[in-house]
Design an enzyme around this catalytic site. Sequence first.
Site, short mmCIF file in Angstrom:
data_model
loop_
_atom_site.label_atom_id
_atom_site.label_comp_id
_atom_site.label_asym_id
_atom_site.label_seq_id
_atom_site.Cartn_x
_atom_site.Cartn_y
_atom_site.Cartn_z
N LYS A 166 -18.73 -16.66 2.21
CA LYS A 166 -20.02 -16.39 2.31
C LYS A 166 -20.81 -15.61 1.12
O LYS A 166 -20.56 -14.82 0.75
CB LYS A 166 -20.23 -15.61 3.48
CG LYS A 166 -19.89 -16.17 4.89
CD LYS A 166 -19.55 -15.41 6.08
CE LYS A 166 -20.71 -14.46 6.47
NZ LYS A 166 -20.22 -13.45 7.68
N ARG B 154 0.59 -1.19 0.08
CA ARG B 154 -0.04 -0.03 0.20
C ARG B 154 0.90 1.23 -0.05
O ARG B 154 0.32 2.24 -0.59
CB ARG B 154 -1.21 -0.10 1.12
CG ARG B 154 -1.91 -1.02 1.01
CD ARG B 154 -3.04 -0.98 2.19
NE ARG B 154 -4.32 -1.71 1.71
CZ ARG B 154 -5.10 -2.42 2.54
NH1 ARG B 154 -4.71 -2.30 3.89
NH2 ARG B 154 -6.27 -2.84 2.01
N GLY C 92 -13.24 -4.07 0.72
CA GLY C 92 -14.62 -3.88 0.81
C GLY C 92 -14.88 -2.53 -0.23
O GLY C 92 -16.38 -2.63 -0.75
N GLY D 40 -9.40 -8.83 -0.81
CA GLY D 40 -8.15 -9.06 -0.17
C GLY D 40 -7.55 -10.66 -0.31
O GLY D 40 -6.40 -10.65 -0.64
#
Length: 391
Positions: free
Chosen positions: A198, A37, A371, A348
């Site tokens: 999920k 990052r 996200g 990720g």
Amino acid sequence: MTKKTILDVSVENKRVLVRCDFNVPLDDAGEITDDLRIRAAVPTIQYLLEHGAAVILCSHLGRPKGKIVESLRLDPVAARLSEQLGVTVKKVNEVVGEAAAAAALSMRPGDVLLLENTRFEPGDEKNDPDLSRKLAALADLYVNDAFGAAHRAHASTAGVAAFLPAVSGLLMGREIEVLGKALEAPERPLVVILGGAKISDKIGVIENLLTKADRILIGGGMANTFFAARGYEMGDSLVEQDAISTAADLLARAGSILVLPEDVVLADAFSAQANAKVSLPDKVEPGWRILDIGPKTAELYERLIAGAGTVIWNGPMGVFELEPFAKGTFAVARALAASHAMTIVGGGDSAAAVQESGVADSIGHISTGGGASLEFLEGIELPGVAVLEDK
Ligand code: ADP
Ligand code: MG
């Protein structure tokens, strides 16, 4: 959707406040274990310095929840960034306040200043206009380059733009351009691969892409809930009972767009030492669980990826952290790398899987936002993007 970037404005002799995503992993000794990052932020900072700006950087790190947490100070980031830029990055121990203001006001073009962890201020996550105003007072221009935090309406990611001209950095600009084109004007066929644990995390993405994608290939634990919706016994597989009716509804509406695995890899324990076997998805016996897509499915997905014009991938095909169940995920990673399509990876764990498979250099775009990229794919306007000036 096209937003101004730093290339569209003059930055000469300006003090530029840049919101970066320096939320890097730290080990127990406070050492940075992965500086991706930080490296990703360098082009924007370098461009600004080369064009006569003084650069004031800010970022959150971890979850200090509005309090000073010594282990979450940004000093290790300042040190690593100084090495990368070849310029000394001066660091202050506060976000706003007298010391930060004095340091900002004394800056000259070519100087770099790093403010303290923005989340030490309770006003950051609350999007407090008072904090936004104080941040804005440090600079003449606001640049948001923190795509990974763009789905949050915080003072440092969105609020500050009410008080300063606001544009995107180069990293953010590329994220918006690549993801935006993939959704709005993709080279077709647009093939989307969705996996991960999920289904509930990704229902919004499936909903939005059902009308945009030509194919949505399902893998990972989320496939199990679709199988359960078809009435298959899932043994000890991860199934989200709450989401079965939603899955049934999506199956009924999706037609041939949604593709489920033809075969799966079963294990008799959640362990790398488990007994494993390939099976049909409707033949899962009690005591067994699905931990990967099977070889036939991997081949089918490889073929569909090879024929795509654009590929978006989010979510591993199996429990790739356990070597015996990584084959499906790595097959998909290699298929993306070999494809001539525009290939995009978000998430990720998916990005980590691509790195591990050794083909990251052959992927068109690996998103820096987990996200944020998911919300973008859901069609939600990200607050940190919405506040930037239109082109
Ligand atoms: P990303 O971070 O790329 O968005 P997710 O966080 O949604 O991906 O999902 C990643 C996780 O999904 C991994 O930890 C992986 O082990 C898990 N997973 C994949 N397939 C299965 C499965 N069949 N059963 C249980 N977990 C799974
Ligand atoms: Mg994840």
